[in-house]
Design an enzyme around this catalytic site. Structure first.
Site, mmCIF file in Angstrom:
data_model
loop_
_atom_site.group_PDB
_atom_site.id
_atom_site.type_symbol
_atom_site.label_atom_id
_atom_site.label_comp_id
_atom_site.label_asym_id
_atom_site.label_seq_id
_atom_site.Cartn_x
_atom_site.Cartn_y
_atom_site.Cartn_z
ATOM 1 N N ARG A 3 -1.018 2.281 -0.046
ATOM 2 C CA ARG A 3 -2.100 2.065 -0.997
ATOM 3 C C ARG A 3 -2.811 3.376 -1.305
ATOM 4 O O ARG A 3 -3.087 4.171 -0.431
ATOM 5 C CB ARG A 3 -3.121 1.070 -0.445
ATOM 6 C CG ARG A 3 -2.482 -0.198 0.103
ATOM 7 C CD ARG A 3 -2.058 -1.103 -1.008
ATOM 8 N NE ARG A 3 -1.562 -2.363 -0.466
ATOM 9 C CZ ARG A 3 -1.127 -3.348 -1.195
ATOM 10 N NH1 ARG A 3 -1.107 -3.246 -2.499
ATOM 11 N NH2 ARG A 3 -0.685 -4.454 -0.644
ATOM 12 N N ARG A 4 -3.145 3.584 -2.564
ATOM 13 C CA ARG A 4 -3.916 4.771 -2.888
ATOM 14 C C ARG A 4 -5.378 4.488 -2.578
ATOM 15 O O ARG A 4 -5.896 3.411 -2.873
ATOM 16 C CB ARG A 4 -3.749 5.164 -4.354
ATOM 17 C CG ARG A 4 -4.169 4.086 -5.345
ATOM 18 C CD ARG A 4 -3.921 4.579 -6.757
ATOM 19 N NE ARG A 4 -4.152 3.528 -7.720
ATOM 20 C CZ ARG A 4 -5.328 3.262 -8.272
ATOM 21 N NH1 ARG A 4 -6.383 3.962 -7.931
ATOM 22 N NH2 ARG A 4 -5.454 2.291 -9.165
ATOM 23 N N LEU A 392 -0.200 -5.123 -8.974
ATOM 24 C CA LEU A 392 -0.320 -3.946 -9.831
ATOM 25 C C LEU A 392 -1.615 -3.206 -9.519
ATOM 26 O O LEU A 392 -2.691 -3.793 -9.507
ATOM 27 C CB LEU A 392 -0.277 -4.354 -11.304
ATOM 28 C CG LEU A 392 1.034 -5.001 -11.760
ATOM 29 C CD1 LEU A 392 0.897 -5.563 -13.163
ATOM 30 C CD2 LEU A 392 2.176 -3.998 -11.697
ATOM 31 N N GLU A 393 -1.503 -1.912 -9.299
ATOM 32 C CA GLU A 393 -2.667 -1.101 -8.954
ATOM 33 C C GLU A 393 -3.007 -0.092 -10.041
ATOM 34 O O GLU A 393 -3.858 0.772 -9.836
ATOM 35 C CB GLU A 393 -2.424 -0.377 -7.626
ATOM 36 C CG GLU A 393 -2.248 -1.328 -6.455
ATOM 37 C CD GLU A 393 -2.150 -0.605 -5.123
ATOM 38 O OE1 GLU A 393 -2.308 0.629 -5.105
ATOM 39 O OE2 GLU A 393 -1.912 -1.281 -4.109
ATOM 40 N N HIS A 394 -2.353 -0.177 -11.179
ATOM 41 C CA HIS A 394 -2.552 0.825 -12.229
ATOM 42 C C HIS A 394 -3.059 0.185 -13.514
ATOM 43 O O HIS A 394 -2.757 0.634 -14.607
ATOM 44 C CB HIS A 394 -1.247 1.586 -12.488
ATOM 45 C CG HIS A 394 -0.761 2.319 -11.270
ATOM 46 N ND1 HIS A 394 -1.229 3.558 -10.908
ATOM 47 C CD2 HIS A 394 0.122 1.963 -10.308
ATOM 48 C CE1 HIS A 394 -0.636 3.951 -9.797
ATOM 49 N NE2 HIS A 394 0.187 3.003 -9.402
#
Length: 567
Positions: A3-4, A392-394
């Protein structure tokens, strides 16, 4: 961990909207059009606006004239005001507002293309927010809105403007009525229910002469304000009967209420036929990151839902595929498929996860939504996956991802296992794209396992700030979802399996179990204590089964039996 990390609230939001902060010009070479908003300076109180209880008209401070809007976020309210306006398809519009005070958000929803918003952390002086958007090819109305932010101070707004060509129902000077009648309109007639889902009711009625807008009331409270003669009331509870009435309004006042109609929402469906009442979810690595290499057959028995991480994107926007990593040591793809089938024979659900730190799947129009649905269904057919996880993280577009998920559900029915793993900031309020997606699809959504890590401090549902890594952080943030439209069975706690599994926010298994007990039984809480209990809470999730194995299965051995023993 994969994870970022997230920055603090202001920086995280600013990164996503930085391009919108500057004032944007209108259409090149075009003369400015008339303002399409009704009562855009709040000189007539809240006429034309639909606001929650934390927003009110004020006479001071004002920028011009004698009125302005004052919004004071309180509890779960972020002082939202909105107005639905008639527009034309395929046209460009410019929305602006002058604001001061605390955090203020300005946006447009239902544009038919990309919904847009901008914000400011606040100022002691008046400053202008502005943005532009282009309507979709079939869009005839949009909703513009303002709101503050949970736990922040009062904001003030004045002199809003929506510039562009007005639609047939617009209250502005272009396309709107030029000579309003001298009297309020009559009460609408012919109110009827045209459809229901588990969380929504669709209404139609006959036009009232001289009406400029209509207010839809649910059990006596205004739910929607629209300019046409139909509305979809959302955010309702399944299997519940509601009384609905409509009033009409113009510049001379509001009509009496229509005759009431009653409607009962449908029972909630979805969730997959293998998922138990209380479930443990774990992500499984289709890669080697130095934790433990597991074959799917080796995943700990405590896990009820296994999310295969991750699908891969192709060169076509929205399309996904899956490639088994050779590092896992499978002799063939068929061996992997056999492992999926064996887990399913044990009563487990195996789903394909989309996203992750590097998974950039773009779904921002109908074509990419269709490609996502088609390719996801193809993977389900090829591998036997029970469903899909949205991780989705973006950034996501709720409008088109809803289209895609609706198509997947239509093709699979209520056996679909559909989960989500948003970051904490993605579920701070119902205006985020992730939260909108969850609410749009909650008729068949299995569970939202928000990631309570890599986030720093966040606001709880009581408007207070809580630090990650505590039982209060888990319970107070879960409360936002539990009290804003999701069923308790659709909420889970997502945590790292070990300190090495995430950059920050690790909590020990006992803290997770304390949070579960607090939410379901009202016991073992920290300083935050919810107003009620949620015995249907779905359970917990971890990143990941591999990191859990690396730590000797300490997480699943402690949290798994506790989840399965919840009331």
């Amino acid at each position: 961990g994969r994870r970022r990390p997230l920055a603090a609230l202001g920086a995280a939001v600013a990164a996503t909207v930085a391009l919108l902060l500057a004032g944007l010009p209108g259409p090149a070479g075009a003369a400015p059009s008339a303002d399409l908003l009704t009562n855009s300076g709040f000189e007539n109180g809240l006429t034309g606006w639909s606001c929650d209880g934390s927003a009110a008209a004020t006479g001071s401070p004002v920028r011009t004239g004698s009125g302005a809007l004052a919004g004071t976020p309180a509890g779960q309210s972020h002082a939202r005001c909105e107005q639905t306006v008639g527009v034309l398809p395929g046209e460009e519009y410019r929305l602006s507002a002058w604001v001061r005070g605390g955090y203020t958000f300005l946006g447009a929803a239902g544009t038919g293309s990309q919904d847009v918003s901008t914000w400011t952390p606040g100022s002691g002086d008046w400053q202008q927010l502005s943005l532009t958007f282009t309507t979709g090819t079939a869009t005839d109305q949009v909703t513009v809105y303002l709101h503050g932010w949970y736990g922040t101070s009062t904001y003030w707004a004045d002199d809003l403007a929506l510039a562009g060509e007005g639609g047939a129902d617009s209250g502005g000077s272009t396309g709107g009525p030029t000579d309003p009648p001298d009297d309020p309109p009559p009460a609408p007639t012919g109110l009827r229910v045209s459809g229901t889902t588990a969380t929504s009711i669709s209404l139609n009625w006959e036009p009232a002469e001289g009406a400029e807008r209509y207010h839809v009331r649910v059990d006596g409270q205004v739910s929607r304000t629209v300019t046409g003669t139909s509305a979809v009331v959302t955010g309702l509870s399944p299997a519940t009967t509601y009384e609905l009435r409509v009033s009409a309004e113009n510049g001379n006042g509001e009509s009496a209420l229509s005759a009431p109609v009653s409607a009962t929402t449908q029972p909630r469906s979805g969730g997959g036929n293998r998922v138990p009442r209380h479930a443990l979810t774990g992500y499984w690595h289709n890669f080697d990151n130095g934790s433990v290499i597991q074959k799917l057959r080796d995943v700990q028995d405590q896990f009820d839902i296994i999310a295969v991480a991750f699908a891969d994107s192709t060169s076509l926007p929205g399309e996904i595929t899956f490639r088994l990593d050779p590092a896992l040591g499978y002799g063939s793809v068929q061996e992997f498929k056999n492992d999926i089938a064996a887990k399913q024979a044990q009563g487990k659900s195996v789903i394909i996860s989309v996203g992750g730190e590097r998974g950039n799947v773009i779904i921002n129009d109908s074509a990419s939504a269709q490609r996502f649905a088609s390719s996801t269904l193809a993977l389900m057919a090829e591998y036997g996956f029970d469903g899909v996880d949205i991780d989705l993280e973006h950034g996501i577009n709720a409008t088109y991802l809803t289209q895609a998920m609706d198509a997947i559900h239509a093709a699979t029915g209520d056996s679909l296992v559909y989960t989500m793993a948003p970051q904490t900031i993605d579920m701070q309020n119902t205006g985020t794209e992730y939260f909108k997606l969850a609410l749009n699809t909650r008729d068949y959504l299995t569970v939202v396992n928000m990631q309570y890590y890599n986030s720093g401090s966040m606001l709880g549902c009581d408007g207070k700030v809580y630090s990650s890594g505590s039982v209060d952080f888990l319970t107070a943030l879960a409360c936002i979802q539990l009290e804003n439209g999701l069923d308790a069975s659709q909420v889970g706690l997502g945590v790292p399996a070990s300190p090495r599994a995430a950059g920050s926010g690790y909590v020990g298994p006992d803290t997770v179990n304390r949070a579960l007990d607090c939410l379901t039984r009202g016991t073992r809480c920290g300083t935050f204590r919810p107003d009620r209990t949620y015995p249907d809470l779905r359970g917990a999730m971890t990143w990941s089964t591999n990191w859990d194995a690396h730590a000797g299965n300490a997480w699943s051995s402690a949290v798994g039996p506790h989840v399965h023993g919840l009331p």
